[in-house]
Design a protein around this motif. Sequence first.
Motif, PDB file in Angstrom:
ATOM      1  N   UNK A  21      44.574  44.087  62.480  1.00  7.47           N
ATOM      2  CA  UNK A  21      45.517  44.170  63.594  1.00  7.47           C
ATOM      3  C   UNK A  21      46.700  45.087  63.270  1.00  7.47           C
ATOM      4  N   UNK A  22      46.588  45.834  62.199  1.00  3.09           N
ATOM      5  CA  UNK A  22      47.628  46.788  61.837  1.00  3.09           C
ATOM      6  C   UNK A  22      48.598  46.253  60.798  1.00  3.09           C
ATOM      7  N   UNK A  23      48.867  44.976  60.799  1.00  2.00           N
ATOM      8  CA  UNK A  23      49.835  44.412  59.854  1.00  2.00           C
ATOM      9  C   UNK A  23      49.156  43.899  58.584  1.00  2.00           C
ATOM     10  N   UNK A  24      48.186  43.072  58.766  1.00  2.00           N
ATOM     11  CA  UNK A  24      47.523  42.468  57.609  1.00  2.00           C
ATOM     12  C   UNK A  24      46.038  42.287  57.894  1.00  2.00           C
ATOM     13  N   UNK A  25      45.198  43.195  57.397  1.00  4.81           N
ATOM     14  CA  UNK A  25      43.763  43.023  57.622  1.00  4.81           C
ATOM     15  C   UNK A  25      43.226  41.840  56.803  1.00  4.81           C
ATOM     16  N   UNK A  26      42.241  41.129  57.340  1.00  5.66           N
ATOM     17  CA  UNK A  26      41.651  40.015  56.609  1.00  5.66           C
ATOM     18  C   UNK A  26      40.196  39.826  57.033  1.00  5.66           C
ATOM     19  N   UNK A  27      39.460  39.084  56.242  1.00  5.81           N
ATOM     20  CA  UNK A  27      38.048  38.824  56.494  1.00  5.81           C
ATOM     21  C   UNK A  27      37.154  39.781  55.731  1.00  5.81           C
ATOM     22  N   UNK A  28      35.863  39.639  55.958  1.00  7.78           N
ATOM     23  CA  UNK A  28      34.858  40.484  55.305  1.00  7.78           C
ATOM     24  C   UNK A  28      34.272  41.450  56.322  1.00  7.78           C
ATOM     25  N   UNK A  29      34.050  42.692  55.891  1.00  6.41           N
ATOM     26  CA  UNK A  29      33.438  43.680  56.779  1.00  6.41           C
ATOM     27  C   UNK A  29      31.930  43.794  56.537  1.00  6.41           C
ATOM     28  N   UNK A  30      31.341  42.738  56.001  1.00  7.97           N
ATOM     29  CA  UNK A  30      29.912  42.725  55.721  1.00  7.97           C
ATOM     30  C   UNK A  30      29.347  41.329  55.981  1.00  7.97           C
ATOM     31  N   UNK A  31      28.069  41.280  56.317  1.00  8.10           N
ATOM     32  CA  UNK A  31      27.358  40.014  56.451  1.00  8.10           C
ATOM     33  C   UNK A  31      26.993  39.527  55.055  1.00  8.10           C
ATOM     34  N   UNK A  32      26.910  38.203  54.884  1.00  4.36           N
ATOM     35  CA  UNK A  32      26.529  37.684  53.576  1.00  4.36           C
ATOM     36  C   UNK A  32      25.784  36.365  53.715  1.00  4.36           C
ATOM     37  N   UNK A  33      25.033  36.035  52.680  1.00  3.51           N
ATOM     38  CA  UNK A  33      24.353  34.751  52.576  1.00  3.51           C
ATOM     39  C   UNK A  33      25.099  33.919  51.538  1.00  3.51           C
ATOM     40  N   UNK A  34      25.380  32.665  51.877  1.00  5.39           N
ATOM     41  CA  UNK A  34      26.140  31.788  50.992  1.00  5.39           C
ATOM     42  C   UNK A  34      25.253  30.618  50.587  1.00  5.39           C
ATOM     43  N   UNK A  35      25.085  30.432  49.271  1.00  5.21           N
ATOM     44  CA  UNK A  35      24.291  29.321  48.744  1.00  5.21           C
ATOM     45  C   UNK A  35      25.163  28.080  48.636  1.00  5.21           C
TER      46      UNK A  35
END
Length: 95
Positions: A21-35
């Motif tokens: 959003x311009x101020x603070x980017x967050x999250x993942x920009x990729x899909x992932x599998x979590x065990x």
Amino acid sequence: KKYRIYKLLRTRFAKADYVNNGAAPHGHDYDEYIDEPDYYLVDVQSNQAQKFSPKKKSIKEVFAKEADKVSKYISDNSGRIDDAYLSKLGNYMNQ
């Protein structure tokens, strides 16, 4: 044998959730599998399964019948509790 230790491994899909959003980017920009592992102790004699977590307190609770033996094992084998540790614990408790 008295006990068996099983690991149930569930894998879930987590979609990309990147937000900038311009101020603070967050999250993942990729899909992932979590065990997500779940551990079970099966008492062979009574055919009962109990779910536990790989933490000392939880291990002591599921082996409450043989508290002295499991306490001795835990004190003799300090370190990280992983699959190899639990495998050795199962072998030790079946002696």
